[in-house]
Design a protein around this motif. Sequence first.
Motif, mmCIF file in Angstrom:
data_model
loop_
_atom_site.group_PDB
_atom_site.id
_atom_site.type_symbol
_atom_site.label_atom_id
_atom_site.label_comp_id
_atom_site.label_asym_id
_atom_site.label_seq_id
_atom_site.Cartn_x
_atom_site.Cartn_y
_atom_site.Cartn_z
ATOM 1 N N VAL A 169 -41.719 69.317 -25.853
ATOM 2 C CA VAL A 169 -42.948 68.963 -25.140
ATOM 3 C C VAL A 169 -43.810 70.212 -25.070
ATOM 4 N N CYS B 230 -46.399 72.459 -23.233
ATOM 5 C CA CYS B 230 -46.775 72.677 -21.831
ATOM 6 C C CYS B 230 -47.840 73.760 -21.767
ATOM 7 N N LEU C 60 -48.777 68.426 -19.951
ATOM 8 C CA LEU C 60 -47.618 68.179 -20.793
ATOM 9 C C LEU C 60 -47.995 67.177 -21.872
ATOM 10 N N SER C 61 -47.744 67.525 -23.133
ATOM 11 C CA SER C 61 -48.018 66.631 -24.253
ATOM 12 C C SER C 61 -46.751 66.456 -25.066
ATOM 13 N N GLU D 260 -43.407 60.013 -24.875
ATOM 14 C CA GLU D 260 -43.413 59.439 -23.531
ATOM 15 C C GLU D 260 -42.038 59.478 -22.891
ATOM 16 N N LEU E 130 -41.611 62.938 -21.427
ATOM 17 C CA LEU E 130 -42.531 63.149 -20.304
ATOM 18 C C LEU E 130 -42.038 62.399 -19.069
ATOM 19 N N CYS F 110 -49.834 64.264 -17.980
ATOM 20 C CA CYS F 110 -48.769 63.927 -18.931
ATOM 21 C C CYS F 110 -49.352 63.035 -20.021
#
Length: 359
Positions: free
Chosen positions: A268, A270, A275-276, A279, A282, A346
């Motif tokens: 992920v 950050c 946060l990308s 899913e 996240l 997120c």
Amino acid sequence: MKRLTAIFLVLLGVSGAAGTVNAQIRNDEVYEFPNLNEDNYRQSLIVPDIEGYKTLKCDFHAHTVFSDGKLWPDQRVDEAWADGLDVIAITDHIEYRPNKELLISDFNKSNEIARKRGDASGMLVIKGSEITRSKPLGHLNALFIQDANKLDVKDPLAAIDEALSQGAFIQWNHPGWPNDTSTIYPVHRDLIAKGKIHGVEVFNSSESYPEVIDWSNEFGLAPMANTDIHGLSAMGYRGRFLRPMTLVFAKEYTEEAVKEALFAKRTVACYNSTLSGKEEYLTALIKASLSLRVINKEKGVVEITNNSDIIFQIKYGKLMYSVPLYPFQTMRTSLRAGTEVTFTNCIPAKDRYVVTTLW
């Protein structure tokens, strides 16, 4: 008595990154203050483990004086350790070395110095190099390489193939730089199709590339966030927001486990508490970071506590705007069971946020 003496010495000294305890002198001639030595203190940066994996805080893009950075390699490692990171990769440029007349010509030297310091301080240092070419190819980091000298070839595609032959993970750096346009060129599509690019920076230094999270989903690339640091981290961040980092969900704290997790795309990105990533990761981070206490079930009065250093931005019910849930603070609010909460920090895809229930 010996035990009391040992305890007293520990209290006077400071346990360092390399496991040392400094003696202290106090007499009429010299009065030492070892507590003022910040070399042996680090920031505790809390991001919870998820789903049986260790959450490692990593920066896979950092430069030293051996290319165009400002710090010596061991200082770069000390800085990352002090900032609370678990892993750093030294990725000095192959093609761009403005200080080369002052330094050893061996492209491996900066990593050798950094890894020696990492071993002494208990921090993982990943050996890497940056293949630095103009667009359309752009810049790519080769991580986990064995010999950087072999990447010094005229043809950039040959350099990539050499890195891959050494077992490298290839990260596409800052795809929106330097022309402020994030574009996938035919050369990238070809490399991705052939399995020669494995990750891409969603965030670099102080820039985010909103479309890139969609690319990572479409092409199966690991989303990453790194500092691309050249100067001092204190001058870039100073505690105002989290240092950009790639969160890696590894089976254990070893270089082999980090490499396995990167190739498995368990990451992920950050950056600035945004946060990308996928899913599932996240949502797992949200669930692991937040705890909820029900005060009044009928009225839906609850307390939500953030047990991480990430600032979560949440929106629910009739709230028009997102409200921050700061690190290690508790918010009392009305949130009935089953209410959907939108986490606007997120981001699993461009213009989309994680929506979930907390109870």
